[in-house]
Design a protein around this motif. Structure first.
Motif, PDB file in Angstrom:
ATOM      1  N   ALA A 244     -12.656  39.812 -25.562  1.00 12.22           N
ATOM      2  CA  ALA A 244     -13.183  41.167 -26.922  1.00 12.22           C
ATOM      3  C   ALA A 244     -11.923  41.067 -27.583  1.00 12.22           C
ATOM      4  O   ALA A 244     -11.037  40.528 -28.245  1.00 12.22           O
ATOM      5  N   HIS A 245     -13.201  40.987 -28.702  1.00 11.29           N
ATOM      6  CA  HIS A 245     -11.995  41.184 -30.290  1.00 11.29           C
ATOM      7  C   HIS A 245     -12.763  42.946 -31.131  1.00 11.29           C
ATOM      8  O   HIS A 245     -14.066  43.017 -31.234  1.00 11.29           O
ATOM      9  N   ALA A 246     -11.911  43.719 -31.162  1.00 12.05           N
ATOM     10  CA  ALA A 246     -11.911  44.676 -31.668  1.00 12.05           C
ATOM     11  C   ALA A 246     -11.100  45.061 -32.849  1.00 12.05           C
ATOM     12  O   ALA A 246      -9.897  44.025 -32.885  1.00 12.05           O
ATOM     13  N   VAL A 247     -11.151  46.369 -33.308  1.00 13.58           N
ATOM     14  CA  VAL A 247     -10.245  46.333 -34.698  1.00 13.58           C
ATOM     15  C   VAL A 247     -10.366  48.114 -34.878  1.00 13.58           C
ATOM     16  O   VAL A 247     -11.308  48.977 -34.217  1.00 13.58           O
ATOM     17  N   HIS A 248      -9.186  48.542 -34.130  1.00 16.88           N
ATOM     18  CA  HIS A 248      -8.833  49.605 -34.514  1.00 16.88           C
ATOM     19  C   HIS A 248      -9.126  50.152 -36.093  1.00 16.88           C
ATOM     20  O   HIS A 248      -8.259  50.397 -37.433  1.00 16.88           O
TER      21      HIS A 248
END
Length: 813
Positions: A96-100
């Protein structure tokens, strides 16, 4: 702009070591508490049937999860979870690659979350060595705009489009709707992303930003997001959890959505015109109201259904200032298109309101198609509730053309004899349209109003309150003086025959008859409610007031007498006192012409038996209407008149037989009249000065009903008192009650009972001197044998008493 990145990796199911998932890199500013929220959002579960060791092609075909979520501190998360090749005991890893995104901070470039769906930024591996990733300053979109290909996708999903858009709209509301997420079931999770792309174009930006989602999950029921994607094998479980499920990979749905905005949005997408959504959002009003979007769709050639067209016309009627001249022209052209064949009543009503709003604001050439559409529907469609255009809406060649087409149809229908069965609203509408188009129907008008007037009364009586046709009728009478004059005259002619119905109609529909027409009967009908409210139960006073309202004397116009009587005594007969007042207030000629003499007869025959003036009224009626009163009623009145003579005068001989004869002629006789006649007869027969011949006729008639009345009168207290106090009267009764031993069974039984039960107690109560006087009178008026008979009758009574006393003493001894 600085956006922290997060990387997470999890073990594939079936890993022998059951290695737990973990965050492999976390950017600055993401707390442990937020990581606990993020972890379930980026989790992943393989679809059913997926290989534990997939080939490269199989690995690439596994669904990827694209997620947009709101976190508890107001910040948001955008990320992608994708399967990747693992090593060692875990051949498949899910990265998983996410941006906050901090609270209040937009995405770079002010983009929507769904635009990052195919962004080249997403990676499938953690930075080498788990190095802390640098915060992002940009999140570029995918290689193609999110709108690319959406038209084709929307057309392919046409059967589901309206229902899904309706649910996505509800899911985007400020307060998250109860009941869990909306579940979009597709075979490819990329199609779920396309649904979200449709929503991003269709919904306002604020709504889109509230629409949290994930494109793939195995557990829709446990998701806190507003929209989730699922594969077909998980649809049944989602339904069992009570979620709103749209299986877009299955058979198309049958039922449509009631959401008009969603239906209109679906038609816009199927017409491949998504740019219209932004155009509609620029109009005033609720962004999810059906009106603005329907207006823009119609102006741009999108075909809509009748409800949507009605919504567009209704919205434009309320806001005619919101559209420029070009849009108004295109909207009118779309609404009045000759190719539409499914218009409804509500659509015509809305078009009527639109015409009213545009009339005078726009040139007649712009509104003429609406005017033609309305009058055509009024004539051919039978819509009686339409708001009709003004008369000057049809001037020049356009007016002549429509009049030439519709005029003959109007005249043919008005001339038909089906006016009684034709609804009032229909006749009113035809008359109004005829005037609107300049159609000359003067020759037909008398017949039309003669059929319309009774139909008004009949239709208005079917339900309480003002009838539905009232507003249109009042407009007709206000517009057309000749129709008003003719119709009021027809109602005035009906009023004497049905005054109550006309009065009730005038209470519900305030007809304008304050002009120069006399209309005496209508004026009386309008006066009666107020008179009854003011004067209450004093019907005589109400009658005088109502009669004054006519402005005519009953001597000059006897029919006003009939109307006044019908209004005051509609459902009842007058009392005797009221009937005598009516008889004195007008001549017999007036009552005869008005037909009200029958009401006076009803008053006399329906009066209670103890009403003293009923016989006098009967006497006066027989003198006043000798030719009119006949048959049963005449015999009944004669019987009452005979009662008067029996009590106050000297009737002609043979009156006992006459009572019986008149009674038979008057059958079926009113019970009070019979009671009064029988009572008068038997009281006269019990009088001391009664003629013997009359009593003889009475006894010989053996009439059971009359003899029963005689028995009741003889047992009454006045007769008993007279027997006790007047020896001569007792002697007379003894003589007559014993004089007819061979009469019929009814008299024989009654006379024996009266001797034993009435006369014997009276004689027993007399003094010895009075008893001797009775005996002497019986002998003097009858014969010595009669006196002996009385002595024996009286002695038997005495001996009977003596014997009873001796027997009593013996028993006591």
């Amino acid at each position: 702009m600085s956006l922290a990145q997060v990387h997470y990796i999890s073990a594939a199911p079936g890993d022998a070591e059951r290695t737990a998932g973990r965050f492999t890199a976390v950017g600055p500013g993401v707390s442990q508490a937020l990581l606990a929220e993020i972890e379930p959002l980026v989790g992943y579960a393989l679809p059913d049937g997926a290989s534990h060791r997939p080939a490269d092609a199989e690995l690439r075909s596994l669904p990827q999860t694209f997620t947009y979520a709101a976190l508890s501190d107001g910040s948001r998360l955008v990320g992608r979870t994708a399967p990747a090749r693992g090593e060692g005991p875990a051949p498949v890893r899910f990265h998983a690659h996410a941006v906050h995104i901090p609270s209040g901070v937009p995405l770079p470039g002010d983009r929507l979350p769904v635009e990052a769906w195919r962004s080249p930024h997403w990676v499938s591996v953690t930075p080498v060595g788990g190095a802390l990733p640098d915060p992002l300053g940009a999140l570029p979109p995918g290689p193609a705009p999110v709108r690319e290909g959406l038209d084709d996708f929307a057309v392919s999903r046409g059967p589901w489009l309206a229902a899904v858009l309706a649910d996505l709209r509800r899911a985007s509301e400020e307060a998250a709707p109860a009941g869990g997420p909306v579940v979009l079931v597709e075979r490819q999770n990329a199609d779920v992303a396309r649904w979200l792309g449709l929503a991003a174009v269709t919904l306002p930006r604020d709504s889109v930003e509230r629409l949290t989602f994930t494109t793939y999950t195995r557990r829709p029921g446990s998701s806190a997001l507003r929209v989730v994607g699922a594969l077909p094998e998980d649809a049944a479980a989602a339904r069992e959890a009570g979620l709103r499920v749209h299986v877009c990979a299955d058979r198309p749905p049958v039922d449509g959505t009631p959401d008009m905005w969603a239906r209109t949005a679906a038609r816009v997408w199927r017409s491949r015109a998504p740019e219209l959504f932004q155009e509609a959002r620029e109009l005033p009003g609720d962004p999810f109201a059906a009106g603005p979007l329907s207006v823009i769709a119609l102006c741009n050639g999108v075909a809509l259904g009748p409800e949507e067209r009605a919504a567009a016309a209704g919205w434009a009627a309320e806001r005619p200032y919101a559209l420029d001249a070009e849009r108004i022209g295109r909207l009118v052209e779309a609404l009045a298109s000759p190719g539409i064949d499914d218009r409804t009543g509500s659509e015509f009503d809305a078009v009527g309101r639109l015409f009213g709003a545009l009339d005078g604001r726009c040139p007649a050439s712009v509104t003429a198609p609406l005017a033609a559409m309305l009058v055509t529907e009024a004539v051919r469609g039978g819509n009686g509730s339409l708001e009709l255009p003004r008369r000057d809406a049809f001037v020049g060649p356009d007016g002549e053309a429509i009049a030439g087409v519709l005029g003959p149809e109007i005249l043919t229908e008005l001339e038909s004899g089906a006016g009684g069965a034709r609804p009032v609203a229909r006749t009113v509408q035809l008359l109004r349209v005829a005037r609107l188009l300049g159609v000359n129907g003067t020759e037909l008008l008398p017949g039309v109003v003669d059929r319309l007037a009774p139909a008004l009364l009949a239709e208005a009586s079917e339900e309480p309150g003002p009838p539905a046709f009232a507003p249109a009728l009042l407009e007709l009478l206000d517009e057309q003086f000749d129709v008003r004059t003719a119709l009021l005259g027809a109602l005035d002619r009906i009023a004497p025959e049905a005054p109550g119905a006309v009065a009730r109609f005038l209470e519900r529909v305030a007809l304008p008859f304050t002009g120069t027409q006399a209309l005496p009967h209508l004026r009386m009908c309008a006066e009666v409610p107020g008179a009854m409210t003011t004067l209450g139960r004093d019907r005589t006073a109400v009658w005088h007031r109502v009669l004054r309202a006519a402005g005519l004397s009953p001597f000059a116009e006897p029919l006003v007498l009939r109307t006044a009587v019908g209004l005051v005594w509609e459902d009842r007969a007058p009392t005797v006192e009221e009937a005598r007042m009516l008889l004195e207030a007008a001549t017999s000629d007036a009552h005869r012409a008005a037909g009200t003499w029958a009401r006076l007869v009803d008053a006399a025959l329906g009066a209670p038996a103890d009403t003293e003036d009923a016989t006098a009224l009967a006497h006066d009626l027989l003198r006043a209407f000798p030719q009119e009163i006949g048959g049963r009623e005449r015999a009944a009145l004669q019987l009452l008149d005979l009662c008067r003579d029996l009590r106050t005068g000297a009737p002609e001989p043979g009156w006992a037989e006459q009572v019986r004869t008149l009674r038979d002629r008057a059958e079926p006789l009113e019970p009070p009249v019979q009671e009064r006649a029988f009572t008068a007869l038997v009281e006269r027969l019990l009088a001391p000065d009664r003629p013997g011949a009359e009593l003889y006729d009475f006894v010989r008639s053996d009439d059971a009903a009359l003899i029963a009345a005689y028995d009741r009168a003889a047992r009454s207290e006045p007769t008993r008192a007279r027997l006790r106090t007047r020896p001569a009267y007792a002697a007379d009764c003894f003589t007559h009650w014993t004089a007819h031993p061979h009469a019929g069974a009814a008299w024989t039984t009654t006379a024996a009972a009266l001797l034993d039960e009435v006369l014997r107690p009276a004689v027993r109560a007399m003094t010895a001197e009075a008893v001797a006087e009775v005996e002497e009178t019986v002998g003097r008026t009858g014969s010595s044998g009669r006196a002996v008979a009385f002595r024996d009758w009286n002695r038997s009574s005495a001996l009977g008493r003596l014997g009873r006393r001796i027997a009593g003493r013996v028993r006591r001894g």
